[in-house]
Design an enzyme around this catalytic site. Sequence first.
Site, short mmCIF file in Angstrom:
data_model
loop_
_atom_site.label_atom_id
_atom_site.label_comp_id
_atom_site.label_asym_id
_atom_site.label_seq_id
_atom_site.Cartn_x
_atom_site.Cartn_y
_atom_site.Cartn_z
N HIS A 40 9.05 -14.92 3.44
CA HIS A 40 7.65 -15.13 2.92
C HIS A 40 6.92 -14.00 3.03
O HIS A 40 5.70 -14.30 2.90
CB HIS A 40 7.01 -16.42 3.58
CG HIS A 40 8.05 -17.77 3.27
ND1 HIS A 40 7.86 -18.91 4.32
CD2 HIS A 40 9.11 -17.83 2.52
CE1 HIS A 40 8.60 -19.88 3.69
NE2 HIS A 40 9.40 -19.32 2.66
N CYS A 53 -1.51 -4.34 -4.62
CA CYS A 53 -2.50 -4.34 -5.43
C CYS A 53 -2.26 -5.65 -6.40
O CYS A 53 -1.24 -5.90 -6.81
CB CYS A 53 -2.30 -3.02 -6.22
SG CYS A 53 -3.83 -2.79 -7.46
N CYS A 91 -7.56 -0.89 -3.76
CA CYS A 91 -6.42 -0.27 -4.04
C CYS A 91 -6.57 1.17 -4.08
O CYS A 91 -7.54 1.71 -4.74
CB CYS A 91 -5.79 -0.47 -5.10
SG CYS A 91 -4.08 0.41 -5.50
#
Length: 328
Positions: free
Chosen positions: A127, A135, A221
Site C-alpha cells: 500500500h 507529483c 513538485c
Amino acid sequence: MPLNKIPKKDRESFTEHLLASTRILALCGAGLSASSGLPTFRGAGGMWRNHEATSLATPEAFQADPALVWQFYSYRRHMALNANPNPAHYALAELARKRSEFVTLTQNVDGLSPRASHPKSQLHMLHGSLFDVRCTEFYCDYSEQDNFTDPIVPALAIPKGSSQPMPSTTDKTGEEASKSLAAAMQGDKAAEKASKEGKELDIADAAVPIPSISPDDLPQCPKCKKGLLRPGVVWFGEALPIRTLSAVDEFVEKGDIDLMLVIGTTAMVWPAASYVHEARSRGARVAVINMDKHDGKRNLEKRDWFFHGDAGTILPDILFPVIGNIPA
C-alpha cells in the site's frame, strides 16, 4: 527468552517446520505495529477530527481539499516518526537476514519495517508508504522515497501552545473564521494544558483548531514546478503498484512455499489475501499471529497454527530457533 502461553504441541510442531523451511512468505497488517502504539484509523469507526479516515484516503478527497488531506497525512507521518519499531519488526528483519528466500508483504504504510533495517529486497509495501511522495501533475513523473522530513513543509507543523482563532487565507465570507473561533473556545482547556506542558496539540481532536493552509504552502513538485506532491500511499479506488505485484508474483511462482506467516491481519482484503491461498496451493503450512481470536481463526485449516497475542511478543518467541535473541 520468555515463553508465551503456547501449547507445547503447537510450539514443537511449528519449530520443527520452521527449521526445515527455506521459502517463507509473510503477510502483515496493522497488528504488526500494535505495540508501537500507532492509531490505525481502520474501519467505520476510524475517525480523524470529524472525518471518517477512509473518506480522506481517496483521490477525490485530495482534489477537493488537498490541505485537509495533507494535514491528515502529515499528522500520521508525525505519529509514525515518533513511534519506534517493535520486536516483531526486528524479528522479521532478522529472519530475512537468516533466510534469503523469505519475503515480507506488508499492508502497513507506517515505515516501521524499513526503520527496523528489514532488507529492502525482501520487503514489499503493498500500500505504499507515508514517507514516499509523488507529483500529481499528469505529465510529471517525479517521485521521492524515504522523505522523513517532519513536517514535510513548515505549514504542516503540528500546532503548539494555546488555541487561537485562525484567520482564513481563502474564505472571505467569515464562515471559516467563525468556525475557528468556536473551535478555539472549545479547545481552550486542552490547549492551555498542552501549552503549559510544552506539548503539541492533538489535532485529531475536532475541538482543536487547525490552520487554513493555502495550496501554495503545501508540498510542491521540485521538477515540474506546477503540481502538488501527494502522499505515496495507495488510496481507495487506486490499483496496487504493478512493480510490487510483479515482484511478489515472481517470488510466488518460482516454486513451492514451505511456510506462510499471517501477522496482525484478517487476510480478508484482496488481492493481498489471495497470497494466503496461493501459498497453500504451493504446499505452505500457515501460521496466524493475531490479537483477535475471531479474526485470527477465520479460514484456518487443520494443519495451520494459531498463535493468540501481540505480534511484538509472539514473533520473537516463535522465530527464536532461527533468529536467536534480538535487541529489546
